[in-house]
Motif scaffolding. Sequence first.
Motif, mmCIF file in Angstrom:
data_model
loop_
_atom_site.group_PDB
_atom_site.id
_atom_site.type_symbol
_atom_site.label_atom_id
_atom_site.label_comp_id
_atom_site.label_asym_id
_atom_site.label_seq_id
_atom_site.Cartn_x
_atom_site.Cartn_y
_atom_site.Cartn_z
ATOM 1 N N MET A 178 0.692 -1.349 0.033
ATOM 2 C CA MET A 178 -0.035 0.005 0.021
ATOM 3 C C MET A 178 0.997 1.210 0.047
ATOM 4 S SD MET A 178 -3.551 0.946 1.331
ATOM 5 C CE MET A 178 -3.774 0.357 2.642
ATOM 6 N N ALA A 179 2.082 1.216 0.517
ATOM 7 C CA ALA A 179 2.936 2.356 0.647
ATOM 8 C C ALA A 179 3.212 2.811 -0.757
ATOM 9 C CB ALA A 179 4.083 2.114 1.478
ATOM 10 N N ASP A 180 3.704 1.777 -1.701
ATOM 11 C CA ASP A 180 3.891 1.932 -3.191
ATOM 12 C C ASP A 180 2.798 2.622 -3.801
ATOM 13 O OD1 ASP A 180 6.218 0.774 -2.851
ATOM 14 O OD2 ASP A 180 5.621 -1.177 -3.668
ATOM 15 N N GLN A 181 1.507 2.324 -3.502
ATOM 16 C CA GLN A 181 0.475 3.160 -4.315
ATOM 17 C C GLN A 181 0.441 4.601 -3.694
ATOM 18 O OE1 GLN A 181 -0.323 -0.117 -2.929
ATOM 19 N NE2 GLN A 181 -0.472 -1.179 -4.788
ATOM 20 N N ASN A 182 0.610 4.831 -2.374
ATOM 21 C CA ASN A 182 0.421 5.947 -1.762
ATOM 22 C C ASN A 182 1.535 6.674 -2.528
ATOM 23 O OD1 ASN A 182 -1.456 4.898 -0.050
ATOM 24 N ND2 ASN A 182 -0.524 5.155 1.735
ATOM 25 N N HIS A 183 2.774 6.309 -2.658
ATOM 26 C CA HIS A 183 3.966 7.169 -3.366
ATOM 27 C C HIS A 183 3.575 7.591 -4.501
ATOM 28 C CE1 HIS A 183 7.928 8.482 -3.980
ATOM 29 N NE2 HIS A 183 7.928 7.608 -4.817
ATOM 30 N N GLU A 184 3.111 6.497 -5.300
ATOM 31 C CA GLU A 184 2.863 6.794 -6.761
ATOM 32 C C GLU A 184 1.663 7.936 -6.771
ATOM 33 O OE1 GLU A 184 4.071 5.756 -9.751
ATOM 34 O OE2 GLU A 184 5.587 5.065 -8.330
ATOM 35 N N LEU A 185 0.616 7.957 -6.030
ATOM 36 C CA LEU A 185 -0.388 8.671 -6.099
ATOM 37 C C LEU A 185 0.266 10.139 -5.644
ATOM 38 C CD1 LEU A 185 -3.190 6.638 -4.403
ATOM 39 C CD2 LEU A 185 -3.269 7.494 -6.946
ATOM 40 N N ARG A 186 0.786 10.355 -4.666
ATOM 41 C CA ARG A 186 1.462 11.563 -4.092
ATOM 42 C C ARG A 186 2.455 12.145 -5.424
ATOM 43 N NH1 ARG A 186 2.467 9.225 0.803
ATOM 44 N NH2 ARG A 186 0.742 9.379 2.346
ATOM 45 N N LYS A 187 3.286 11.416 -5.915
ATOM 46 C CA LYS A 187 4.137 11.624 -7.047
ATOM 47 C C LYS A 187 3.516 12.197 -8.309
ATOM 48 C CE LYS A 187 6.596 8.783 -9.456
ATOM 49 N NZ LYS A 187 7.532 7.599 -9.911
ATOM 50 N N ALA A 188 2.091 11.469 -8.425
ATOM 51 C CA ALA A 188 1.306 12.122 -9.684
ATOM 52 C C ALA A 188 0.472 13.436 -9.168
ATOM 53 C CB ALA A 188 0.291 10.992 -10.124
ATOM 54 N N GLY A 189 0.629 13.760 -8.159
ATOM 55 C CA GLY A 189 0.074 14.889 -7.536
ATOM 56 C C GLY A 189 -1.366 14.884 -7.031
ATOM 57 N N VAL B 47 -4.049 10.929 -1.571
ATOM 58 C CA VAL B 47 -4.329 9.516 -1.154
ATOM 59 C C VAL B 47 -5.725 9.544 -0.794
ATOM 60 C CG1 VAL B 47 -3.475 7.475 -0.080
ATOM 61 C CG2 VAL B 47 -1.917 9.252 -1.078
ATOM 62 N N THR B 48 -6.412 8.581 -1.458
ATOM 63 C CA THR B 48 -7.866 8.140 -0.862
ATOM 64 C C THR B 48 -7.933 6.683 -1.344
ATOM 65 O OG1 THR B 48 -9.162 8.458 -3.244
ATOM 66 C CG2 THR B 48 -8.968 10.591 -1.656
ATOM 67 N N LEU B 49 -8.656 6.121 -0.256
ATOM 68 C CA LEU B 49 -9.134 4.697 -0.278
ATOM 69 C C LEU B 49 -9.443 4.124 -1.705
ATOM 70 C CD1 LEU B 49 -8.465 2.472 1.491
ATOM 71 C CD2 LEU B 49 -10.696 2.372 1.992
ATOM 72 N N PRO B 50 -10.461 4.527 -2.510
ATOM 73 C CA PRO B 50 -10.612 4.362 -3.905
ATOM 74 C C PRO B 50 -9.496 4.067 -4.687
ATOM 75 C CG PRO B 50 -12.403 5.519 -2.742
ATOM 76 C CD PRO B 50 -11.531 5.860 -1.969
ATOM 77 N N ARG B 51 -8.730 5.462 -4.705
ATOM 78 C CA ARG B 51 -7.561 5.426 -5.574
ATOM 79 C C ARG B 51 -6.460 4.467 -5.307
ATOM 80 N NH1 ARG B 51 -7.292 12.176 -5.023
ATOM 81 N NH2 ARG B 51 -8.596 12.584 -6.735
ATOM 82 N N VAL B 52 -6.475 4.097 -4.015
ATOM 83 C CA VAL B 52 -5.302 3.155 -3.775
ATOM 84 C C VAL B 52 -5.842 1.570 -4.235
ATOM 85 C CG1 VAL B 52 -4.222 1.906 -1.853
ATOM 86 C CG2 VAL B 52 -4.104 4.318 -1.698
ATOM 87 N N LYS B 53 -7.130 1.676 -3.884
ATOM 88 C CA LYS B 53 -7.576 0.350 -4.379
ATOM 89 C C LYS B 53 -7.611 0.042 -5.874
ATOM 90 C CE LYS B 53 -10.319 -0.452 -0.271
ATOM 91 N NZ LYS B 53 -11.736 -0.504 0.370
ATOM 92 N N ILE B 54 -8.043 1.055 -6.568
ATOM 93 C CA ILE B 54 -7.842 0.868 -7.972
ATOM 94 C C ILE B 54 -6.524 0.935 -8.540
ATOM 95 C CG2 ILE B 54 -8.572 2.365 -10.437
ATOM 96 C CD1 ILE B 54 -11.082 3.238 -8.687
ATOM 97 N N LEU B 55 -5.384 1.686 -8.051
ATOM 98 C CA LEU B 55 -4.210 1.442 -8.436
ATOM 99 C C LEU B 55 -3.648 -0.100 -8.203
ATOM 100 C CD1 LEU B 55 -1.805 2.896 -9.934
ATOM 101 C CD2 LEU B 55 -1.250 3.873 -7.456
ATOM 102 N N GLN C 100 -8.905 10.665 -13.603
ATOM 103 C CA GLN C 100 -8.167 11.338 -12.763
ATOM 104 C C GLN C 100 -6.767 10.778 -13.071
ATOM 105 O OE1 GLN C 100 -9.609 10.961 -9.153
ATOM 106 N NE2 GLN C 100 -11.042 12.658 -9.169
ATOM 107 N N PHE C 101 -6.546 9.367 -13.082
ATOM 108 C CA PHE C 101 -5.279 8.629 -13.312
ATOM 109 C C PHE C 101 -4.711 9.010 -14.725
ATOM 110 C CE2 PHE C 101 -5.807 4.882 -10.220
ATOM 111 C CZ PHE C 101 -5.800 5.674 -9.082
ATOM 112 N N GLU C 102 -5.758 9.028 -15.677
ATOM 113 C CA GLU C 102 -5.399 9.475 -17.084
ATOM 114 C C GLU C 102 -4.748 10.845 -17.082
ATOM 115 O OE1 GLU C 102 -7.045 9.255 -21.601
ATOM 116 O OE2 GLU C 102 -8.461 9.499 -20.063
#
Length: 139
Positions: free
Chosen positions: A1-12, A15-23, A62-64
């Motif tokens: 989960m830490a990896d997903q959190n980092h990727e989300l933050r890096k993309a600006g 970090v939300t639960l749905p974003r983490v789960k979908i990633l 949002q990811f796109e």
Amino acid sequence: MADQNHELRKAGLKVTLPRVKILHILENATGQHHLSAEDVYKTLLEAGEDVGLATVYRVLTQFETAGLVTRHNFDGGHAVFELTQEEHHDHMVCLDSGEIIEFFDDTIERRQQEIAEEHGYELVDHALVLYVRPKNAKS
């Protein structure tokens, strides 16, 4: 989960639960790198997650926008998403099964550059999709 959190933050992205789960689903898609919003939603439902289809669509968009995923709209099909990759690749789409095959070919890449140059242009980007059918299949 830490990896997903980092990727989300890096993309600006926050970090939300749905974003983490979908990633997480996109990163762990086994055997299928190209998922539709419906595929992601079905995976969430099967895992007992309470995330709506509208949220899945919103998060994928949002990811796109953030460059985390690439959207493909192959002919005759709905949009599918794959994690953005550093290495370029092209696609083949099987017309019978809908399977998407990724490939890279040096000769094709070189020839595309040459064609652009022959016409007085510089190739900036391209997307090549081959629509295929198994050789033993009848039309």
